[in-house]
Each structure stands twice: as structure tokens, then as C-alpha cells.
Design an enzyme around this catalytic site. Structure first.
Site: not given
Length: 234
Positions: A94, A200
Site C-alpha cells: 500500500s 482500498h
């Protein structure tokens, strides 16, 4: 092959890189660059102080944790670079992909710090307007978790395929709770994540659109080593 892999949000801890700051002129110089780059960004204290001293509640905030992790990760990489065999690729979990892009010289250090500071602000704001959560589902096949998300009564999507048998789902509290319940009924386990939003997931759509505008104004340089992307794993 040696791979550089950088951590994402949730890995932050009070005191990270404090040892390097105290002992290494290079680390001190990089932290000074970070402090200068973010001096007008609204941080409550210099980034170096937040990393070294916290407090934890502030360091955990999305808009602080992201630049703090990028700074600490890149500083440790630079300190270890002369002891690392020529890396074959870089990657990050990420947020860590931004650190990987700095290591690969696609982004310069201070530009990346400003970007992830803004990224954290946008994600914080999106989470405030569309609250959500995340949970790790363990012990079920990917397609089973995908089916559970598709059947959930509210927003729930597979967000991170971490490893075989571990998928992080993200969405509204109701959607994720439904997936967790069904996963347990199917013989899996579930671990709620201590996060500030449904990262996300479609609930971050506004933040993603605004971040795309930020990135469009940034010069991306040719990568000096391959960077494995989170979205495609390519």
C-alpha cells in the site's frame, strides 16, 4: 534476487528511526529535509520529532503515519544500501509502494513526502464522510472471500490479497461485519484491523480522484529498478 519491500500503514511505532537520527549524519540530514518539506503542511510538530517521540495517537493518524513511514523506510534503506546486493526489484505494501518508488528514483524524497501527506489527508477526509472498516479473512480461498463480499448486504470488497489463505476485505461496517460472520460460518477466521477507514474500497473513490489530480502534476522519472505494483503485481 534481492527485493526491497517497504511496509505500509499500521507498521508505525513511536521511536521508529530515532536510533538512526541519533547516530547517523545521513539520517539526520534526510530527516532535516523531511522536516523542511513538510514545514508548511500543518503537522503539529516536525516529522522527525513525531517519529521519535510520538505521541502514539498522533503518529497513528493517517495523515501523519503516511509521511512518517515513508521517511523512516527510506532512511533505513539509505543506511543499509551499501550492504544490500544489487536489488532486482522494489515493492511496498500500500503506502510502501511510494517508498519503493523513491528507492527506484521515480520520485524524489521530498516530493513523495508531500504526496503522501496529501494522500493521508484525502483518505482521512473520505473516511470521515463515508466511514468504514477492514478485516483480514484467514483460511478461505480467494474465490470464496470474493463470493462472500459480492453477497454482502452493504459495501464489502476484497482489498488486499496478502497471501494464499489471507484476504483483507474493506467496506462499510455493516458490509464487513456480514463477510466476517459468513467467513466464520464457512470455517475461516477473521481479524478486525485497527484502521481509520475503508481503505482500498469504493468508499475511497473521492480521495482516489483527488489524488489522481495531485499525481498528474508530478514528474515521474524512469525507474532505476523494477517496481512491482500493488494493483497488478506486475
Amino acid at each position: 534476487m534481492t527485493a526491497l519491500v517497504f511496509p505500509g500503514q499500521g507498521s508505525q511505532a513511536v521511536g521508529m528511526a530515532a536510533d538512526a537520527l541519533a547516530a547517523s549524519p545521513l539520517a539526520a540530514d534526510l530527516f532535516a529535509q523531511a522536516d523542511a518539506a513538510l514545514a508548511d503542511s500543518g503537522l503539529p510538530r516536525p516529522l522527525s520529532q513525531l517519529c521519535a517521540e510520538g505521541p502514539e495517537a498522533e503518529l497513528r493518524a493517517t495523515e501523519i503515519a503516511q509521511p512518517a513511514l515513508l521517511a523512516a523506510g527510506y532512511i533505513y534503506y539509505r543506511l543499509a544500501a551499501d550492504r544490500i546486493a544489487a536489488p532486482g526489484c522494489a515493492a511496498g505494501h500500500s503506502l510502501g509502494e511510494y517508498t519503493a518508488l523513491v528507492a527506484a528514483e521515480v520520485l524524489d524524497f521530498t516530493t513523495a513526502l508531500r504526496l503522501v501527506r496529501r494522500r493521508g489527508e484525502l483518505m482521512r477526509d473520505a473516511a470521515a464522510t463515508q466511514p468504514g472498516t477492514m478485516a483480514a479473512i484467514i483460511g478461505l480461498d480467494d474465490d470464496v472471500v470474493e463470493a462472500l463480499c459480492a453477497a454482502a448486504p452493504d459495501v464489502a470488497v476484497p482489498a488486499n490479497f496478502n497471501s494464499p489463505g489471507q484476504v483483507v476485505v474493506s467496506g462499510s461496517a455493516a458490509g464487513v461485519a456480514a463477510v466476517v460472520a459468513e467467513a466464520k460460518a464457512a470455517g475461516g477466521r477473521a481479524m478486525p484491523l485497527r484502521v481509520a477507514g475503508a481503505f482500498h474500497s469504493p468508499l475511497m473513490a473521492d480521495a482516489a480522484a483527488q489524488m489522481a489530480d495531485e499525481l498528474a502534476r508530478v514528474e515521474l522519472r524512469p525507474a532505476q529498478l523494477p517496481v512491482v505494483q500493488n494493483v497488478t503485481a506486475q
